[in-house]
Design an enzyme around this catalytic site. Structure first.
Site, PDB file in Angstrom:
ATOM      1  N   ASP A 405      30.469  34.512  28.407  1.00  0.00           N
ATOM      2  CA  ASP A 405      31.178  34.428  29.719  1.00  0.00           C
ATOM      3  C   ASP A 405      31.504  36.098  30.071  1.00  0.00           C
ATOM      4  O   ASP A 405      31.241  36.788  29.086  1.00  0.00           O
ATOM      5  CB  ASP A 405      32.432  33.818  29.602  1.00  0.00           C
ATOM      6  CG  ASP A 405      33.141  33.258  30.668  1.00  0.00           C
ATOM      7  OD1 ASP A 405      32.645  33.773  31.766  1.00  0.00           O
ATOM      8  OD2 ASP A 405      34.068  32.336  30.750  1.00  0.00           O
ATOM      9  N   GLU A 408      29.482  39.758  33.524  1.00  0.00           N
ATOM     10  CA  GLU A 408      28.798  40.389  34.855  1.00  0.00           C
ATOM     11  C   GLU A 408      28.300  41.786  34.665  1.00  0.00           C
ATOM     12  O   GLU A 408      27.476  42.206  35.382  1.00  0.00           O
ATOM     13  CB  GLU A 408      29.780  40.253  35.976  1.00  0.00           C
ATOM     14  CG  GLU A 408      29.895  38.630  36.480  1.00  0.00           C
ATOM     15  CD  GLU A 408      30.788  37.780  35.503  1.00  0.00           C
ATOM     16  OE1 GLU A 408      30.283  36.812  35.326  1.00  0.00           O
ATOM     17  OE2 GLU A 408      31.489  38.314  34.815  1.00  0.00           O
ATOM     18  N   ASP A 479      33.511  29.659  38.208  1.00  0.00           N
ATOM     19  CA  ASP A 479      34.596  28.847  38.346  1.00  0.00           C
ATOM     20  C   ASP A 479      34.936  28.470  39.565  1.00  0.00           C
ATOM     21  O   ASP A 479      35.457  28.937  40.535  1.00  0.00           O
ATOM     22  CB  ASP A 479      35.893  30.222  38.065  1.00  0.00           C
ATOM     23  CG  ASP A 479      35.949  30.760  36.831  1.00  0.00           C
ATOM     24  OD1 ASP A 479      35.382  30.079  35.902  1.00  0.00           O
ATOM     25  OD2 ASP A 479      36.429  31.984  36.481  1.00  0.00           O
TER      26      ASP A 479
END
Length: 789
Positions: A405, A408, A479
């Site tokens: 997670d 990015e 999300d």
């Protein structure tokens, strides 16, 4: 910038075209795939998606000829015409135009008024996108539909929308105006009346896609830096495009069977007593479950590869207790390493120079969950190897899978600055070039580490991705929110992920942020039960989202959907095997199977599960019925048994505990008996549901976790049925026998047929009839069965 053509050279599969201002290249990958390249950033292509050796690269004959005003390159399937200014037009073998460069310049629709007034009130005004260093404009004929681009927001068909490829951690409610989310998959499919083709813009810098939003005369893609580097992928069907694209960028490998079961997650399940409580509640309420995910609070101060010794005093013992209940443990790992002298991971990485740096070569520091944190430079092979080796820390504690997670990469201050430096496997570069592939490289490293340590098929889940990440990781859509709109949006997101090569994907069932209502949870699990990745996940501070936290009606309907998922596991496993071989995802838009039907090209609130099941979930609050479009052919209503002619819409009744499902005539559907988890007990008897008609099916069986199947360690069955002489003839044959622990028998249930006799290989056998169906047993070795009516 190129100007007039001045000549060309042919070498192997590459044709280099010289211009006054530079050079362009056409590379023949195979008869259907053409690579268009110009060295604007590096002299040769450098791809993180297209790895070598590559099965898409096939030796093939092609011809090059000079024509008046053009250079013509012809394969068996395509003709490419190259002009001055590096205009490239592509035709099929019959000379029909497929993809033509637009000869005019960009000409945005007119926008009127002083937008600063609106912005002063807080509105976000619409503006025309600026020009980019690289821009490719393609002419539109008018009927094009566009699919793909990963899990971008908006409808299935992306015509009239614009998007950006820049991996973005944005927890605000995702709506159609979002141009960028967590993944950058710069590939889309164009469907025209006569053919389909794909375009893959393999540029890791920030890229831009406008699919007729700016002007309906053209669509374009561009980038602020990097090379002009794109692949044209001919179909002519949508299926062909997906298959050829995934041959180029890689296919989702067959996962372990347990990973296709139900996963339960929350930010966060802690301490360990809460984890055990959740596990026990699943068993107490007769809810199947195969995995519990631990979010960031299991760690010691959010230090990756550590455990909080107070909350989790003995992780290995916890993992063992869960394993005894049939539940695997999956833990989150973020890339941000806490800047903390004395913390072994930080110290070792710092000593070896494994972190990204600023422009002066000083280790770059930003803020994430642990506070001041540093970022591993996954663009460098030694760092990937180091990170891969660290996975063993988690595996030794009993962890079965890793969830990546915040990759990015994200920080609490937004994207990393452009001038952060990376080693990039020997060609140093900055963050602009690495940002979109950072999560991809982290997933590759994690996959390699799990494989090296266990020898089993790795389970990796990632939020950020680039084209080709499907080789290493499953993905989820990030999300989302507990809104009906986000349930509706998740369906085209998952379908477009599948069309973009990501066969193993899902979304947070019930929604991550906000509170999920009972009705929304039920309708969402009815979609999740058909998503390859099936995970309920919610955020800190939200109400409990486990099904027993609601009323009995919700719990019963949730259980019903979960048990259906587990019965269909052998079918889903077969679909994942198909994905490994063809690139086709289990969860499919109708347009993939019925591209010639104009009525399916915009349908994004129903989907196919494989090619045989049509699922039409209810995605609106309070609805207890819905319209369902059935494509051509004959379909069976799975609830009522009604036989329906396709090519029309029908009205489906859908009480809260019902998700309308239709089965294509001729389907042979494998199923398992009820189980609480994968491997709870050996499946000695396969269930096979036959829906009368003409059809065939291939079923795959192996140990569900190792790579032995690649060396022949599997069983393969070929099932077929044919309506003949007023009866039904079934053929069941084991065509490959390489797995000794397989089924001993098969129980066949024929839908909607009341037999007067059942004949196996010429001999009458016992059978049962109930509720209009006929059932019988036979050995797993198979045989030919005739049902006389």
């Amino acid at each position: 910038m190129w100007g007039k053509r001045t000549g060309h050279e042919k070498e192997g599969r590459r044709i280099t075209v010289q211009y006054e201002g530079g050079e362009g290249r056409i590379e023949v990958i195979n008869p259907w795939v053409i690579h268009v390249f110009a060295p604007l950033h590096t002299q040769e292509p450098e791809s993180r998606a297209v790895e070598q050796p590559n099965p898409a690269f096939e030796a093939c004959d092609y011809r090059v000829s000079e024509r008046e005003g053009q250079l013509e390159i012809s394969t068996e399937k395509l003709t490419v015409r190259v002009y001055d200014h590096f205009y490239v037009d592509i035709y099929d073998a019959a000379g029909t135009p497929l993809c033509l460069d637009y000869r005019g310049g960009r000409d945005p629709f007119l926008r009127r008024g002083n937008v600063s007034i609106a912005e002063g009130e807080g509105h976000e005004a619409m503006r025309t996108s600026g020009h980019h260093k690289i821009e490719v404009l393609k002419a539109m004929e008018g009927e094009e539909k566009f699919y793909g681009l990963g899990d971008k927001t908006g409808p299935l068909n992306k015509r009239g929308y614009e998007y950006e490829m820049w991996n973005t951690d944005d927890p605000s409610p995702h709506v159609e105006s979002h141009k960028a989310l967590y993944k950058s998959i710069p590939f889309f499919i164009t469907l025209k009346e006569r053919a389909a083709y794909g375009l893959f813009f393999d540029n890791p810098f920030k890229t831009f896609f406008d699919l007729g939003k700016e002007n309906s005369a053209y669509y374009y893609f561009g980038a602020d830096d990097g090379n002009l580097d794109y692949y044209f992928i001919h179909g002519p069907s949508v299926k062909d495009v997906v298959t050829r694209y995934t041959a180029l960028t890689g296919r989702t490998p067959l996962p372990q069977l347990w990973t296709l079961g139900a996963h339960q997650s929350r930010w966060s399940y802690a301490p360990e007593s809460r984890v055990l409580e959740v596990a026990e509640k699943f068993r107490e309420h007769d809810l199947p479950l195969d995995a519990i995910h631990l979010d960031i609070d299991y760690m010691d101060g959010y230090r990756v590869f550590t455990w909080d010794n107070e909350r989790f005093p003995d992780p290995a013992a916890l993992a063992a207790r869960l394993r005894d209940m049939g539940i695997k443990l999956v833990t989150i790992i973020d890339p941000g390493v806490k800047k903390d002298k004395g913390y072994s991971i930080y110290d070792e990485g710092l000593e070896k120079g494994y972190y990204a740096t600023d422009k002066d070569g000083v280790t770059y520091v930003n803020t994430v969950w642990p506070g001041d944190s540093v970022y591993p430079d996954f663009s460098d092979e030694p760092v990937r190897k180091w990170w891969a080796d660290n996975q063993k820390i988690m595996l030794d504690a009993g962890v079965a899978g890793i969830w990546n997670d915040m990759n990015e990469p994200a920080s609490f201050t937004g994207p990393l600055p452009d001038n952060v430096r990376f080693k990039n496997d020997g060609r140093p570069t900055d963050h602009r070039e690495i940002h979109n592939v950072y999560g991809h490289l982290m997933s590759q490293s994690t996959f390699d580490g799990l494989l090296e340590a266990t020898g089993k098929r790795p389970f990796v889940i990632t939020r950020a991705a680039y084209a080709g990440t499907q080789k290493y990781s499953t993905v989820w859509t990030g999300d989302n929110q507990s809104f009906w709109e986000h349930l509706r949006m998740s369906i085209p997101q998952l379908m477009n992920l599948g069309l973009s090569g990501f066969a193993f994907s899902g979304c947070d069932v019930g929604g991550f942020s906000h509170d999920c209502t009972p009705e929304l949870l039920v309708r969402w699990v009815q979609v999740g039960a058909f998503s390859p990745l099936f995970r309920n996940h919610t955020a800190i501070g939200t109400r409990d989202q486990e099904p027993w936290a609601y009323d009995d009606e919700t719990l019963d309907a949730y259980r019903q959907a979960m048990k259906l998922r587990y019965r269909l596991l052998p079918y889903l496993y077969d679909l994942m095997r198909e994905a490994e071989k063809t690139g086709l995802a289990p969860l499919r838009p109708l347009v993939l199977e019925y591209p010639q039907d104009p009525k399916v090209r915009e349908i994004d609130d129903q989907f196919l599960f494989g090619s045989r099941l049509l699922v039409a979930p209810v995605v609106e609050q309070g609805k207890r019925h819905r319209s369902v479009y059935l494509p051509e052919g004959v379909w069976f209503d799975d609830r009522t048994g009604e036989r329906l002619e396709g090519g029309r819409a029908v009205l489906a009744e859908a009480p809260l505990d019902v998700c309308p499902i239709y089965v294509r005539a001729g389907t042979l559907l494998p199923a398992y008996p009820d189980r609480r988890y994968v491997g709870e007990r050996k499946v000695d008897e396969l269930l096979l549901y036959a829906y009368p008609g003409n059809g065939e099916y291939t079923h795959f069986e192996d140990d569900g976790e190792s790579y032995a199947y690649r060396d022949g360690g599997y069983n393969e069955f070929r099932f077929a049925q044919e309506e003949k002489d007023g009866g039904l003839v079934l053929s069941l044959e084991k065509v490959h026998a390489g797995y000794t622990e397989g089924y001993s028998s098969i129980r066949v249930a024929v839908h909607g047929v009341v037999a007067s006799s059942v004949i196996l290989d010429g001999q009458s056998i016992e059978f049962e009839t109930e509720d209009g169906n006929t059932s019988f047993n036979l050995s797993a070795s198979g045989g030919e069965v005739r049902l006389n009516v």
